[in-house]
Scaffold this motif. Sequence first.
Motif, PDB file in Angstrom:
ATOM      1  N   GLU A 131       0.826  -1.213   0.000  1.00 35.80           N
ATOM      2  CA  GLU A 131       0.000   0.000   0.000  1.00 35.80           C
ATOM      3  C   GLU A 131       0.862   1.266   0.000  1.00 35.80           C
ATOM      4  O   GLU A 131       1.804   1.409   0.795  1.00 35.80           O
ATOM      5  CB  GLU A 131      -0.921   0.009   1.222  1.00 35.80           C
ATOM      6  N   PHE A 132       0.557   2.167  -0.948  1.00 33.72           N
ATOM      7  CA  PHE A 132       1.067   3.548  -0.910  1.00 33.72           C
ATOM      8  C   PHE A 132       0.022   4.405  -0.215  1.00 33.72           C
ATOM      9  O   PHE A 132      -1.165   4.303  -0.536  1.00 33.72           O
ATOM     10  CB  PHE A 132       1.277   4.101  -2.328  1.00 33.72           C
ATOM     11  N   LYS A 133       0.449   5.277   0.710  1.00 27.76           N
ATOM     12  CA  LYS A 133      -0.491   6.192   1.360  1.00 27.76           C
ATOM     13  C   LYS A 133      -0.285   7.601   0.806  1.00 27.76           C
ATOM     14  O   LYS A 133       0.725   8.252   1.071  1.00 27.76           O
ATOM     15  CB  LYS A 133      -0.314   6.174   2.870  1.00 27.76           C
ATOM     16  N   LEU A 134      -1.264   8.031   0.015  1.00 24.16           N
ATOM     17  CA  LEU A 134      -1.224   9.363  -0.587  1.00 24.16           C
ATOM     18  C   LEU A 134      -2.001  10.327   0.321  1.00 24.16           C
ATOM     19  O   LEU A 134      -3.138  10.028   0.717  1.00 24.16           O
ATOM     20  CB  LEU A 134      -1.850   9.313  -1.983  1.00 24.16           C
ATOM     21  N   THR A 135      -1.381  11.506   0.636  1.00 23.47           N
ATOM     22  CA  THR A 135      -2.002  12.477   1.545  1.00 23.47           C
ATOM     23  C   THR A 135      -2.223  13.796   0.812  1.00 23.47           C
ATOM     24  O   THR A 135      -1.300  14.331   0.189  1.00 23.47           O
ATOM     25  CB  THR A 135      -1.116  12.713   2.780  1.00 23.47           C
ATOM     26  N   LEU A 136      -3.462  14.312   0.893  1.00 21.72           N
ATOM     27  CA  LEU A 136      -3.814  15.625   0.358  1.00 21.72           C
ATOM     28  C   LEU A 136      -4.161  16.528   1.540  1.00 21.72           C
ATOM     29  O   LEU A 136      -4.964  16.133   2.396  1.00 21.72           O
ATOM     30  CB  LEU A 136      -4.996  15.528  -0.614  1.00 21.72           C
ATOM     31  N   LYS A 137      -3.582  17.740   1.577  1.00 20.00           N
ATOM     32  CA  LYS A 137      -3.796  18.645   2.721  1.00 20.00           C
ATOM     33  C   LYS A 137      -4.118  20.033   2.195  1.00 20.00           C
ATOM     34  O   LYS A 137      -3.471  20.539   1.282  1.00 20.00           O
ATOM     35  CB  LYS A 137      -2.555  18.686   3.598  1.00 20.00           C
ATOM     36  N   THR A 138      -5.156  20.666   2.792  1.00 16.38           N
ATOM     37  CA  THR A 138      -5.508  22.033   2.419  1.00 16.38           C
ATOM     38  C   THR A 138      -5.960  22.792   3.670  1.00 16.38           C
ATOM     39  O   THR A 138      -6.456  22.187   4.631  1.00 16.38           O
ATOM     40  CB  THR A 138      -6.630  22.052   1.363  1.00 16.38           C
ATOM     41  N   ARG A 176      -6.523  11.107   3.144  1.00 13.10           N
ATOM     42  CA  ARG A 176      -5.558  10.074   2.781  1.00 13.10           C
ATOM     43  C   ARG A 176      -6.228   8.997   1.918  1.00 13.10           C
ATOM     44  O   ARG A 176      -7.397   8.655   2.122  1.00 13.10           O
ATOM     45  CB  ARG A 176      -4.951   9.436   4.027  1.00 13.10           C
ATOM     46  N   TYR A 177      -5.432   8.478   0.989  1.00  6.46           N
ATOM     47  CA  TYR A 177      -5.886   7.383   0.111  1.00  6.46           C
ATOM     48  C   TYR A 177      -4.866   6.242   0.180  1.00  6.46           C
ATOM     49  O   TYR A 177      -3.649   6.485   0.176  1.00  6.46           O
ATOM     50  CB  TYR A 177      -6.004   7.841  -1.345  1.00  6.46           C
ATOM     51  N   GLY A 178      -5.364   5.001   0.217  1.00  6.65           N
ATOM     52  CA  GLY A 178      -4.505   3.812   0.132  1.00  6.65           C
ATOM     53  C   GLY A 178      -4.480   3.315  -1.308  1.00  6.65           C
ATOM     54  O   GLY A 178      -5.519   2.954  -1.858  1.00  6.65           O
ATOM     55  N   LEU A 179      -3.288   3.314  -1.942  1.00 10.31           N
ATOM     56  CA  LEU A 179      -3.142   2.922  -3.346  1.00 10.31           C
ATOM     57  C   LEU A 179      -2.281   1.669  -3.453  1.00 10.31           C
ATOM     58  O   LEU A 179      -1.423   1.407  -2.598  1.00 10.31           O
ATOM     59  CB  LEU A 179      -2.495   4.065  -4.152  1.00 10.31           C
ATOM     60  N   THR A 180      -2.485   0.894  -4.536  1.00  3.26           N
ATOM     61  CA  THR A 180      -1.659  -0.290  -4.767  1.00  3.26           C
ATOM     62  C   THR A 180      -1.615  -0.604  -6.250  1.00  3.26           C
ATOM     63  O   THR A 180      -2.425  -0.079  -7.034  1.00  3.26           O
ATOM     64  CB  THR A 180      -2.186  -1.504  -3.985  1.00  3.26           C
ATOM     65  N   GLN A 181      -0.678  -1.482  -6.623  1.00  5.21           N
ATOM     66  CA  GLN A 181      -0.542  -1.945  -8.013  1.00  5.21           C
ATOM     67  C   GLN A 181       0.037  -3.357  -7.974  1.00  5.21           C
ATOM     68  O   GLN A 181       0.931  -3.644  -7.171  1.00  5.21           O
ATOM     69  CB  GLN A 181       0.387  -1.003  -8.793  1.00  5.21           C
TER      70      GLN A 181
END
Length: 543
Positions: free
Chosen positions: A37-44, A85-90
């Motif tokens: 899992e990649f954890k992508l974080t968006l912050k505003t 946050r989003y959990g991404l995978t491939q």
Amino acid sequence: MKNAFYISLLLFSAFVFGQQKRVETSIDTTKNKIGAEFKLTLKTSVDTLSKVKFPNVKNFGALEVIRSYPIDTVKNNDRYELIKRYGLTQFDSGRYVIPSIKVIINNKAFLTDSIAVEVAPVQVDTLKQKMYDIKDVVAVDNPIGNWWKWLLGFLLLVGIAAAVYWYTKKYQKKKIEEEVYKTPIERATILMNSLEQKELWQKGEIKEYYSELTDIARNYIEEAIEIPAMESTTSELITGLKAASMKKKMKITQETIDNLERVLKQADLVKFAKSKPMEFEITEDRNKIQKAIVVLDSAIPVDVPAEEEQLLNEMQRQKQVQIQLAKQRKKRIQIAIAAVGFVITAVLAFFIVTRGFENVKDTILGHETKELLEGEWIKSEYGNPSVIIETPKVLKRIDLKKSLPKEGLALVKEMQSFAYGSFVGDFYLMVSTMKYKQDTQTDLNKAVEVTVQSIESQGAQNMIVKQEDFETPEGVKGVKAYGTFVKLNGLTNTSQKIFYEILLFGQDGGLQQILILHEEGDHYANDIVNRVLSSVELKQLKN
């Protein structure tokens, strides 16, 4: 114009810079393994009156969103910091780019930074970790036991026996009835009494009662007066009865015919219109039928036939007797066939329950390895240095020198090979011995590699090789190699998985080899292999 261009460029850069900084983008790692899992974080950061909408999608570019985490809200004075946050995978290795993501703030779109990530495959060290074949199916002890199989077989036998008994009893009953009922009036009388004893209409089975009642009357008319009463409608029956009475000069009153017709019509209403007569009506209908049968029987004229008629009648009687005898023979044959079928079915059912369907099928249809396993085995001595082994068939001498390379053949002093079956068949057994010209120490591991290469040269594919030590009951040590390979059939374009076992022994500059091939999953062949290998005996070289 030049200053205006710089000012415009500065303003545009400030606008873009402000837009990019409005949403910060980060990721926990840019390198990961397949499926991790990649954890992508968006912050505003927004004021309390702003409305923010983060994307809700299944994929960001080539990466799959496996989890969308809840938004974290942190209050900082009069502003809110929103973190998504989003959990991404491939699941394929390679380099991928998470594209710019659109975040809506107060109905305006702001783009995030794109991020490059790398997905690495999982390394497998085949030198340290052995590759194992799929395990065979293992029988599990049944805590319930096999009692249900015996119960099933018993119930099957009981069912077959009941069916044969019912058929035989029905046939015997019909035969007895044919012998007891000498005349049509006797048959009708006995059946009328039997019908009353059943008390059908008293039990509410009025339709069945009227059906049997009218069948008795119709059968009597058909047998005694010889008109097709069973196949006729009520109107046709009455018309035929009137014509027959005139032809036979029967003295029948109109009242008798009317009573019979009324009862038959009443029966038709009961059977087809679901009419329900009263109890007294049912009794009256029964009496009318009984009286009509008696009146019709008494009205049939009894003529003394002439001598020619007597002879003709006797011939007809003899013909009827022959027909009856033929029917009885046919019935006896049918009963005999049914009995034989019952015995065969019972025996098959017993063996299927006790031994299994596959075993019974292979016994009836035949199976090569089953016949080998259950046949007469032979214990023989082969080659020099000799191998004493027990096999289901005598091994025949074959010549393998042509298959050896010239440089290898130059080292061999003596070579003898014996085999049963064919390499392209479903079962193959070979014993081979050789002596070298020079006294050298045999490398059994190298011999395994050469044997495997020899099998592959004959069309084996995807070979899986496992190796372990082997020791005969006499204490002679050797090497055992085993595994599976795929064999292609060039005629049918189909593949077959083959199991093989190789035994190799090195004695005083000589090599002894045993090779067995058979179709994977053949339990008869497995038993053959176990018996063959457990019988192996080796003798020392003869100088």
